[in-house]
Design an enzyme around this catalytic site. Structure first.
Site, PDB file in Angstrom:
ATOM      1  N   LYS A  99      37.308  42.961  32.363  1.00 14.49           N
ATOM      2  CA  LYS A  99      37.063  41.617  32.885  1.00 14.49           C
ATOM      3  C   LYS A  99      38.296  40.731  32.751  1.00 14.49           C
ATOM      4  CE  LYS A  99      33.629  38.223  33.525  1.00 14.49           C
ATOM      5  NZ  LYS A  99      33.525  38.586  34.943  1.00 14.49           N
ATOM      6  N   CYS A 145      41.863  45.070  26.443  1.00 19.96           N
ATOM      7  CA  CYS A 145      41.847  45.155  24.977  1.00 19.96           C
ATOM      8  C   CYS A 145      41.619  43.809  24.298  1.00 19.96           C
ATOM      9  CB  CYS A 145      43.164  45.709  24.460  1.00 19.96           C
ATOM     10  SG  CYS A 145      43.569  47.309  25.136  1.00 19.96           S
ATOM     11  N   TRP A 190      40.871  49.180  26.071  1.00 19.85           N
ATOM     12  CA  TRP A 190      40.768  49.566  27.479  1.00 19.85           C
ATOM     13  C   TRP A 190      41.982  50.459  27.719  1.00 19.85           C
ATOM     14  CZ3 TRP A 190      43.676  49.052  31.978  1.00 19.85           C
ATOM     15  CH2 TRP A 190      42.988  49.297  33.176  1.00 19.85           C
ATOM     16  N   GLU A 237      32.568  48.398  42.670  1.00 18.86           N
ATOM     17  CA  GLU A 237      32.669  48.157  41.229  1.00 18.86           C
ATOM     18  C   GLU A 237      31.429  48.627  40.477  1.00 18.86           C
ATOM     19  OE1 GLU A 237      35.302  44.255  40.249  1.00 18.86           O
ATOM     20  OE2 GLU A 237      33.460  43.845  41.315  1.00 18.86           O
ATOM     21  N   HIS A 239      40.405  49.384  65.180  1.00 22.68           N
ATOM     22  CA  HIS A 239      41.761  49.875  64.919  1.00 22.68           C
ATOM     23  C   HIS A 239      41.790  50.837  63.734  1.00 22.68           C
ATOM     24  CE1 HIS A 239      43.298  47.113  67.886  1.00 22.68           C
ATOM     25  NE2 HIS A 239      42.605  46.140  67.315  1.00 22.68           N
ATOM     26  N   ARG A 244      35.297  41.631  27.822  1.00 22.40           N
ATOM     27  CA  ARG A 244      36.584  41.850  28.468  1.00 22.40           C
ATOM     28  C   ARG A 244      36.663  43.231  29.120  1.00 22.40           C
ATOM     29  NH1 ARG A 244      40.395  38.238  25.855  1.00 22.40           N
ATOM     30  NH2 ARG A 244      42.124  39.641  26.199  1.00 22.40           N
ATOM     31  N   GLU A 290      34.608  41.020  49.688  1.00 20.75           N
ATOM     32  CA  GLU A 290      33.994  40.799  48.374  1.00 20.75           C
ATOM     33  C   GLU A 290      32.733  41.672  48.226  1.00 20.75           C
ATOM     34  OE1 GLU A 290      34.477  39.732  45.584  1.00 20.75           O
ATOM     35  OE2 GLU A 290      32.581  39.123  44.699  1.00 20.75           O
ATOM     36  N   ASN A 344      47.245  44.709  22.187  1.00 24.53           N
ATOM     37  CA  ASN A 344      46.807  44.498  23.571  1.00 24.53           C
ATOM     38  C   ASN A 344      48.068  44.431  24.423  1.00 24.53           C
ATOM     39  OD1 ASN A 344      45.690  43.667  25.985  1.00 24.53           O
ATOM     40  ND2 ASN A 344      45.357  41.551  25.325  1.00 24.53           N
ATOM     41  N   GLY A 345      48.121  45.207  25.495  1.00 19.70           N
ATOM     42  CA  GLY A 345      49.310  45.177  26.358  1.00 19.70           C
ATOM     43  C   GLY A 345      49.929  46.565  26.463  1.00 19.70           C
ATOM     44  N   LYS A 389      32.306  44.460  45.367  1.00 21.38           N
ATOM     45  CA  LYS A 389      31.181  44.428  44.425  1.00 21.38           C
ATOM     46  C   LYS A 389      30.459  45.773  44.429  1.00 21.38           C
ATOM     47  CE  LYS A 389      31.774  41.796  42.604  1.00 21.38           C
ATOM     48  NZ  LYS A 389      32.577  40.637  42.225  1.00 21.38           N
TER      49      LYS A 389
HETATM   50  C1  G6P Z   1      39.187  41.762  37.035  1.00 24.87           C
HETATM   51  C2  G6P Z   1      37.709  41.436  37.005  1.00 24.87           C
HETATM   52  C3  G6P Z   1      37.325  40.721  38.294  1.00 24.87           C
HETATM   53  C4  G6P Z   1      38.187  39.494  38.496  1.00 24.87           C
HETATM   54  C5  G6P Z   1      39.688  39.825  38.418  1.00 24.87           C
HETATM   55  C6  G6P Z   1      40.523  38.561  38.322  1.00 24.87           C
HETATM   56  O1  G6P Z   1      39.439  42.702  38.017  1.00 24.87           O
HETATM   57  O2  G6P Z   1      36.939  42.616  36.853  1.00 24.87           O
HETATM   58  O3  G6P Z   1      35.970  40.350  38.230  1.00 24.87           O
HETATM   59  O4  G6P Z   1      37.918  38.943  39.735  1.00 24.87           O
HETATM   60  O5  G6P Z   1      39.962  40.583  37.246  1.00 24.87           O
HETATM   61  O6  G6P Z   1      40.201  37.921  37.109  1.00 24.87           O
HETATM   62  P1  G6P Z   1      40.322  36.374  36.848  1.00 24.87           P
HETATM   63  O7  G6P Z   1      39.839  36.218  35.442  1.00 24.87           O
HETATM   64  O8  G6P Z   1      41.768  36.031  36.987  1.00 24.87           O
HETATM   65  O9  G6P Z   1      39.471  35.670  37.831  1.00 24.87           O
END
Ligand code: G6P
Length: 609
Positions: free
Chosen positions: A604, A2, A74, A487, A503, A27, A480, A98-99, A484
């Site tokens: 984000k 948010c 969000w 996501e 395993h 965000r 990673e 927000n929160g 990706k």
């Molecule tokens: C969210 C984002 C990711 C990011 C993670 C940590 O999940 O979508 O891309 O890696 O938060 O965010 P930060 O801003 O702490 O790197």
């Protein structure tokens, strides 16, 4: 997550609020809305989905007034519908939040007994009703807001406007960020300085527990026990310019392509061009030299960057390392050694779990070091020492350039620590520094030569499950790559340590399962991973090998697809091998037609736990 913006001004607020919301879009959100005071009355416009939907509605029915609040939501409590979109309002008050309000159910039950009618499934609506309840008892807006705020539990930031009060905007910060912007005859509130940068450079970051009464000409800040307090007003270094996509179809692709330049910038900030030596501030190295343990903490992609760094710190710098995701670490009450260093890595510098883990480590007397991309962020402000990644604003929700810049920074830090610890000799130092300096050129080559990945993405896009395998420092890169892909393409994927495959995940392998194996021939562990690839192929698995000429040559009879990179030094392998897995995820997402830059459900800047 948010985003909040608020204005008490002289000009029409709606266009400024919408522009502010556009700068909060990065965000991640699923609905948006604004409320203004028009002739003293609260008017609202809200829409599900993208901001463009809100703008369309506003074209038909613009909101008048010079005081207003705006929000990108969000969803946490309640689906992302128009009804649940912020601002939430009664006739007397409108709120953006927000929160999470953790005790909203208790407050809601209490208010329902007082005949309040709730129209949404959100936790936020209780705030609007609670303040209204106190206003009806004859309290001033400030007292009503304060009394309501005292009753809220959880982590939140708020901006509130009141019917009939054109010159008043109340804000509160309790766990999630909020900044005041000082304009000329106009004042603002927002979740970050980036949103305010086109309006003003004069910014004050509220501290936890702060409340603020904002008027056109002033901002009075109070602590939560109502004591007036002053906070520093600083000139933000954020640029007010808009970050556009340029000729690229998506921010994600643009940001992947920016990597040679921004990794180069980041490395140049640590490597002295004339001596070729790595320069890290003395106080950081002193703390790391003496430390009995380095604890690395982060979330999401940044966590995988930390996991890569664990290999470097242990193998090269011989520093004992512990690593955890922040959401687990913050509650597990880990004992921490005297003289320990805790290192936090974050693109946004605002991730709530990371921030709370930092605060825990502070209480445990650890030296707090952070690596952040967003200047002036809360994590930066609460750290003892900071290193910046110079990735520039990252807009796509899925992190790409910030990750590789984090790894580049961690590599410099590990190398400088190795030198001060005497765990490498001058020749090794020179060789590894040289390997770092070659990254931009090699990265540029990988990016410009992505035709094979583009083609393979057509096949991978048909899979229901993809397994990524890697060993050593390429194991986190496998995770990673899987993250990706999940996501942005919504295909289920997992990253596994190649040796651990037997395993568990081996049970899932058949002719429909693509296996992305990361293993250059130059990797000392190549033969081990090659055996695991054999095991997967023996079960019908189809292997995409990301490797160099030597590795590709050795496994040519086993693999279905190949992506061949140039020779890279094992030290920098994880940084460079991250790029092809980013490109693969991107091109698969394109074949699936997903919303690449703002994938469903993701945010984000994750400011709730
Ligand atoms: C969210 C984002 C990711 C990011 C993670 C940590 O999940 O979508 O891309 O890696 O938060 O965010 P930060 O801003 O702490 O790197």
């Amino acid at each position: 997550m948010c985003g909040i913006i608020g204005i008490v001004g002289e000009k029409e607020a709606t266009p400024l609020l919408v522009e502010g919301l556009k700068r909060l879009e990065y965000r991640g959100y699923d609905s948006s809305g604004i409320a203004t005071l028009s002739n003293g009355h609260i008017t609202r416009c809200r829409a599900k989905g993208k901001l463009a939907n809100l703008e369309k509605k506003l074209e038909k029915k613009s909101l008048e007034g010079t005081t207003g609040i705006g929000h990108t939501r969000w969803a946490t409590h309640g689906a992302p519908t128009e009804d649940n979109a912020h601002p939430h309002a009664t006739e007397k008050v409108a709120v953006v939040h927000n929160g999470i309000i953790e005790n909203y159910a208790t407050l809601k039950a209490e208010l329902e007994k007082l005949q309040c009618r709730f129209e949404t499934d959100t936790d936020t609506e209780v705030i609007a009703h609670l303040i209204t309840h106190y206003l009806k008892q004859g309290m001033s807006p400030q007292d009503a807001a304060n009394t309501a705020l005292d009753r809220l539990e959880g982590a939140f930031s708020l901006a509130i406007i009141f019917a009939g009060e054109h010159d008043l905007l109340i804000g509160a910060r309790h766990g999630t960020p909020l900044a005041i912007g000082y304009g000329e005859g106009e004042m603002y509130l927002a979740s970050d300085s980036y949103a305010l940068a086109p309006l003003t450079k004069k910014i004050c970051f509220l501290e936890d527990g702060d409340r603020v009464e904002v008027r056109r000409q002033s901002a009075k800040i109070y602590t939560n026990d109502n004591k007036p307090v002053t906070r520093e007003i600083r000139i933000t270094a954020q640029s007010g310019a808009n970050t556009g996509k340029g000729a690229y179809s998506h921010f994600m692709l643009k940001e992947i392509h920016e990597q040679p330049a921004v990794i180069g910038d980041t490395l140049n900030s640590f490597i002295n061009p004339s001596t070729g030596k790595i320069h890290i501030p003395e106080e950081i190295l002193t703390a790391l030299k003496k430390t009995p343990r380095l604890t690395l903490i982060a979330c999401g992609t940044a966590f995988y960057a930390c996991q890569v760094a664990k290999y470097w710190f242990e193998q090269i710098a011989r520093v004992p390392c512990e690593i955890d995701v922040a959401s687990e670490f913050r509650y597990r009450e880990a004992p921490m050694p005297k003289g320990g260093v805790a290192l936090f890595v974050s693109q946004s510098g605002e991730t709530l779990d990371t921030l709370e883990a930092l605060r825990y480590c502070k209480k445990q007397d650890q030296t707090i070091l952070s690596i952040v991309n967003t200047i002036e962020s809360t994590i930066e402000r609460e750290s003892d020492m900071v290193l910046h990644t110079l990735a520039g604003p990252e807009i796509a929700v899925a992190s790409t350039k910030a990750t590789t810049c984090q790894m580049a920074t961690l590599a410099c830090l590990a190398l400088a620590t190795a030198k001060i610890n005497g765990s490498i000799n001058a020749k090794q130092e020179q060789e590894m520094t040289m390997a770092l300096r070659h990254i931009p050129a090699t990265a540029a080559k990988i990016i410009s030569d992505d035709s094979a990945i583009k083609e393979i993405a057509q096949d991978i896009g048909k899979a229901a499950y993809v397994l990524y395998l890697g060993r050593g420092s390429l194991f986190p890169v496998a995770m990673e790559g899987a993250l990706k892909l999940k996501e942005v393409s919504y295909i289920y994927a997992e990253g596994y340590a190649a040796g651990e495959m037997k395993h568990g995940p081996i049970a899932l392998i058949d002719e429909n399962v693509p296996i992305v194996a990361l293993s250059p021939g130059s990797d000392p562990l190549f033969e081990k991973t090659a055996s695991n690839i054999q095991e997967a192929v023996a079960r019908g698995g189809k292997v995409l090998l990301i490797s160099d000429a030597e590795g590709a040559g050795k496994l040519s009879k086993l693999t279905k697809w190949n992506v061949e990179l140039g020779h890279v030094h094992p030290f920098v392998m994880p940084i460079l091998y991250t790029i092809p897995v980013q490109l693969l995820a991107y091109y698969v997402a394109i074949t699936k037609g997903t919303d690449v830059d703002q994938p469903r459900n993701l945010a984000k800047s994750v400011t709730v736990e």
